[in-house]
Design a protein around this motif. Sequence first.
Motif, PDB file in Angstrom:
ATOM      1  N   THR A   3     -14.720  -0.498  -7.060  1.00 13.94           N
ATOM      2  CA  THR A   3     -13.655  -1.303  -6.689  1.00 13.94           C
ATOM      3  C   THR A   3     -12.298  -0.643  -6.955  1.00 13.94           C
ATOM      4  OG1 THR A   3     -13.563  -2.249  -8.914  1.00 13.94           O
ATOM      5  CG2 THR A   3     -14.962  -3.347  -7.355  1.00 13.94           C
ATOM      6  N   VAL A   4     -12.510   0.674  -7.541  1.00 15.81           N
ATOM      7  CA  VAL A   4     -11.348   1.370  -7.770  1.00 15.81           C
ATOM      8  C   VAL A   4     -11.371   2.697  -7.157  1.00 15.81           C
ATOM      9  CG1 VAL A   4     -10.036   2.550  -9.663  1.00 15.81           C
ATOM     10  CG2 VAL A   4     -11.037   0.346 -10.129  1.00 15.81           C
ATOM     11  N   ILE A   5     -10.127   3.073  -6.673  1.00  8.53           N
ATOM     12  CA  ILE A   5      -9.800   4.442  -6.197  1.00  8.53           C
ATOM     13  C   ILE A   5      -8.828   5.099  -6.845  1.00  8.53           C
ATOM     14  CG2 ILE A   5      -8.957   5.776  -3.824  1.00  8.53           C
ATOM     15  CD1 ILE A   5     -10.086   3.168  -2.547  1.00  8.53           C
ATOM     16  N   GLU A   6      -9.095   6.447  -7.229  1.00  8.59           N
ATOM     17  CA  GLU A   6      -8.053   7.299  -7.933  1.00  8.59           C
ATOM     18  C   GLU A   6      -8.112   8.465  -7.398  1.00  8.59           C
ATOM     19  OE1 GLU A   6      -7.859   5.735 -12.564  1.00  8.59           O
ATOM     20  OE2 GLU A   6      -8.625   7.464 -12.339  1.00  8.59           O
ATOM     21  N   GLN A   7      -6.736   8.974  -6.789  1.00  7.87           N
ATOM     22  CA  GLN A   7      -6.795  10.323  -6.321  1.00  7.87           C
ATOM     23  C   GLN A   7      -5.610  11.146  -6.907  1.00  7.87           C
ATOM     24  OE1 GLN A   7      -6.301  10.339  -2.228  1.00  7.87           O
ATOM     25  NE2 GLN A   7      -5.011  11.742  -2.065  1.00  7.87           N
ATOM     26  N   PRO A   8      -5.898  12.192  -7.520  1.00  9.05           N
ATOM     27  CA  PRO A   8      -4.915  13.195  -8.130  1.00  9.05           C
ATOM     28  C   PRO A   8      -4.042  13.763  -7.113  1.00  9.05           C
ATOM     29  CG  PRO A   8      -6.916  13.735  -8.847  1.00  9.05           C
ATOM     30  CD  PRO A   8      -7.205  12.688  -7.886  1.00  9.05           C
ATOM     31  N   ILE A  23       4.381  18.338 -10.915  1.00 10.03           N
ATOM     32  CA  ILE A  23       3.762  17.849 -12.252  1.00 10.03           C
ATOM     33  C   ILE A  23       2.502  16.984 -11.592  1.00 10.03           C
ATOM     34  CG2 ILE A  23       5.780  17.361 -13.133  1.00 10.03           C
ATOM     35  CD1 ILE A  23       6.268  14.646 -11.775  1.00 10.03           C
ATOM     36  N   PRO A  24       1.377  16.771 -12.272  1.00  4.43           N
ATOM     37  CA  PRO A  24       0.189  15.960 -11.949  1.00  4.43           C
ATOM     38  C   PRO A  24       0.587  14.404 -11.900  1.00  4.43           C
ATOM     39  CG  PRO A  24       0.220  16.725 -14.269  1.00  4.43           C
ATOM     40  CD  PRO A  24       1.181  17.274 -13.840  1.00  4.43           C
ATOM     41  N   ALA A  25       0.176  13.771 -10.933  1.00  2.54           N
ATOM     42  CA  ALA A  25       0.190  12.554 -10.896  1.00  2.54           C
ATOM     43  C   ALA A  25      -1.143  11.778 -10.304  1.00  2.54           C
ATOM     44  CB  ALA A  25       1.351  12.298 -10.012  1.00  2.54           C
ATOM     45  N   THR A  26      -1.245  10.741 -10.586  1.00  3.83           N
ATOM     46  CA  THR A  26      -2.573  10.067  -9.911  1.00  3.83           C
ATOM     47  C   THR A  26      -1.978   8.836  -9.296  1.00  3.83           C
ATOM     48  OG1 THR A  26      -3.763  10.903 -11.876  1.00  3.83           O
ATOM     49  CG2 THR A  26      -4.758   9.080 -10.530  1.00  3.83           C
ATOM     50  N   LEU A  27      -2.678   8.841  -8.090  1.00  2.00           N
ATOM     51  CA  LEU A  27      -2.520   7.450  -7.128  1.00  2.00           C
ATOM     52  C   LEU A  27      -3.763   6.576  -7.546  1.00  2.00           C
ATOM     53  CD1 LEU A  27      -0.995   8.627  -3.763  1.00  2.00           C
ATOM     54  CD2 LEU A  27      -0.188   7.239  -5.301  1.00  2.00           C
ATOM     55  N   HIS A  28      -3.551   5.345  -7.895  1.00  2.00           N
ATOM     56  CA  HIS A  28      -4.576   4.276  -8.072  1.00  2.00           C
ATOM     57  C   HIS A  28      -4.624   3.055  -7.355  1.00  2.00           C
ATOM     58  CE1 HIS A  28      -7.124   2.427 -11.248  1.00  2.00           C
ATOM     59  NE2 HIS A  28      -6.649   1.385 -11.016  1.00  2.00           N
ATOM     60  N   MET A  39       1.107   4.652  -9.470  1.00  2.00           N
ATOM     61  CA  MET A  39       1.258   6.049  -9.551  1.00  2.00           C
ATOM     62  C   MET A  39       1.432   6.287 -11.098  1.00  2.00           C
ATOM     63  SD  MET A  39       3.264   8.683  -7.290  1.00  2.00           S
ATOM     64  CE  MET A  39       3.099  10.310  -6.979  1.00  2.00           C
ATOM     65  N   ALA A  40       0.809   7.416 -11.741  1.00  2.00           N
ATOM     66  CA  ALA A  40       0.716   7.320 -13.041  1.00  2.00           C
ATOM     67  C   ALA A  40       1.113   8.796 -13.161  1.00  2.00           C
ATOM     68  CB  ALA A  40      -0.239   7.123 -13.854  1.00  2.00           C
TER      69      ALA A  40
END
Length: 138
Positions: A3-8, A23-28, A39-40
């Motif tokens: 149920t979750v998608i995370e993409q760096p 900078i690293p970030a993650t879309l969720h 976006m973290a």
Amino acid sequence: MSTVIEQPVEARLVSAAPRMPSIPATLHYDRTDPFAVRMAFPAPATLEGVEVCWTFARELLAAGLDDAEGHGDVRVRPYGYDRTVLEFHAPEGIAVVHVHSSEIRRFLQATNDLVPTGLEHLQLDLDHDLAELMRDAC
């Protein structure tokens, strides 16, 4: 199915320095909150030294690939051939990052495979949410 998608993603911070640091970030995306994406940014990439997470509409992210969108805390617009600019407005200031548009498109395609655009409402359990709201109000 998850149920979750995370993409760096690789984000480039726009600053006064001549070279924009990566900078690293993650879309969720979580289908239990089907209209939103997050976006973290990890703690080392932030001024406060704590993880920072921005939540905004999936529709805003998609629309911002083609035209400037947003009037509030988060604004998205295309930049050049394959970049998208995301602006995050906070009382402390404005953070501006560039992300490859292709990474955003890949992320949005994955979210659309999980919950097709226009059918987000089918993921909501309004009776459960209302019961939770009423329970918390007492």
